[in-house]
Design an enzyme around this catalytic site. Sequence first.
Site, PDB file in Angstrom:
ATOM      1  N   LYS A   1       4.923   2.820  17.786  1.00  0.00           N
ATOM      2  CA  LYS A   1       4.851   1.848  16.704  1.00  0.00           C
ATOM      3  C   LYS A   1       6.160   1.844  15.928  1.00  0.00           C
ATOM      4  CE  LYS A   1       1.721   0.130  13.140  1.00  0.00           C
ATOM      5  NZ  LYS A   1       0.397   0.305  12.509  1.00  0.00           N
TER       6      LYS A   1
ATOM      7  N   GLY B   1       0.655  -8.336   5.237  1.00  0.00           N
ATOM      8  CA  GLY B   1      -0.009  -9.593   4.939  1.00  0.00           C
ATOM      9  C   GLY B   1       0.781 -10.810   5.385  1.00  0.00           C
TER      10      GLY B   1
ATOM     11  N   ASN C   1       0.827  -1.198   0.000  1.00  0.00           N
ATOM     12  CA  ASN C   1       0.000   0.000   0.000  1.00  0.00           C
ATOM     13  C   ASN C   1       0.862   1.250   0.000  1.00  0.00           C
ATOM     14  OD1 ASN C   1      -0.423   1.902   2.560  1.00  0.00           O
ATOM     15  ND2 ASN C   1       0.248  -0.135   3.286  1.00  0.00           N
TER      16      ASN C   1
ATOM     17  N   CYS D   1       6.433   5.062   9.041  1.00  0.00           N
ATOM     18  CA  CYS D   1       5.663   4.953   7.793  1.00  0.00           C
ATOM     19  C   CYS D   1       6.554   4.943   6.557  1.00  0.00           C
ATOM     20  CB  CYS D   1       4.685   6.110   7.669  1.00  0.00           C
ATOM     21  SG  CYS D   1       3.121   5.752   8.417  1.00  0.00           S
TER      22      CYS D   1
END
Length: 300
Positions: free
Chosen positions: A164, A216, A69, A129
Amino acid sequence: MANLGVKFGKVDFKNPVVMASGTFGFGREYNEIYDIQKLGGVSSKGLTLEKREGNTGMRVWETPSGMMNSVGLENPGVQGFIDNELQFFKELDLVRIANVGGGTLEDYIKGVELLNNQPIDMIELNISCPNVKAGGMAFGIKNEVAREVVREVRSITDLPLVIKLSPNAEDIVGMAKVCEEEGADGISLVNTFKALAIDIHKRKPVFDNIYAGLSGPAIKPIALRMVHEVSKNVDIPVMGMGGITSAKDAIEFIMAGSTCIQVGTANFINPKIGLEIIDGIEKFMKAEGIKTLDEIRGIL
C-alpha cells in the site's frame, strides 16, 4: 450476463469491491447491517506487532468533501487479532486481507511471520501511514527504503503480497516499480494525504499529532491520476482507492487501470455503500453490453 469476477494475480475475487483498511474493522459490526459476504474482499484494520491504543485527542475531523483522521493505528496487535478476531474473519466467504503496518523493519517481519500459517488470503503491507509518529510513513517516502522492507517481507512469506503506497511518496511510479522488482504481487494506492487542520479559537492544531490523513471525495481526482500513472508502468495488478463513493467512481478507477477498488470513507456516510457500488457496476455493465471488467480495464 455481466460477470463481475476479477483475478488479482492468483487470487480470485467474486467482484472488485474491497472494503479499505481502517474503515471496516474486521467486518463484524458491518455484518450486523448486511451480509458482507456479498463483497469481493475486506482489508482488515491495520495490524501492528504490538497492541496500540492509538492517538490521543481528536481523531476524526470533517472537511469540505472529505475527512481527516488521526486514529494512530489503534488495534489489538497481530496476536490479539489471531486470538480474538480471526475466527470470525476466516469464516467469511470473500477475500480476506490482513493489513500490516509497523514502526521498524523488524516489526513488519515479525508481524507477517505470525500471519504466515493463518487462514488469510493476502497481506496488504502498509508502508504509508501519515497519521502515526512511528509507522509506515518512514518507509513510504523514499524508494530505496521501501525496497528494503518489501524485499525482507517477501523473503519470509509465500502469501500474496500487496504493497500500500502513500500519495506523499517522492516518486510514486518509481516506488511501485521498486515494489514489483522486489517481488510484490500487487500495489494498492492511494492512502491518505498528509494534511493539517487548525482551530483558530484555540490557536492550535486540531489534532494532537499536528498532521492527519485526508481522505474522501476531495482527493479522488489526484488518486485517480496516480492509479493511472502506476498501472501504466507496472505489470502487477493495482487496487485503486481514494474518494470512491459511487459505482461511477469505481468504474473510473477500473478504466484507469485498477483490477480491484477499495472503499473507505464512504462507509462512514453510508454503511451499505459497498452493496450499492456492486449493484451499480453490474447495472452499468448490462446497460453497456460489457460481459467482463477486462473489457474496460485500463482503456485510457
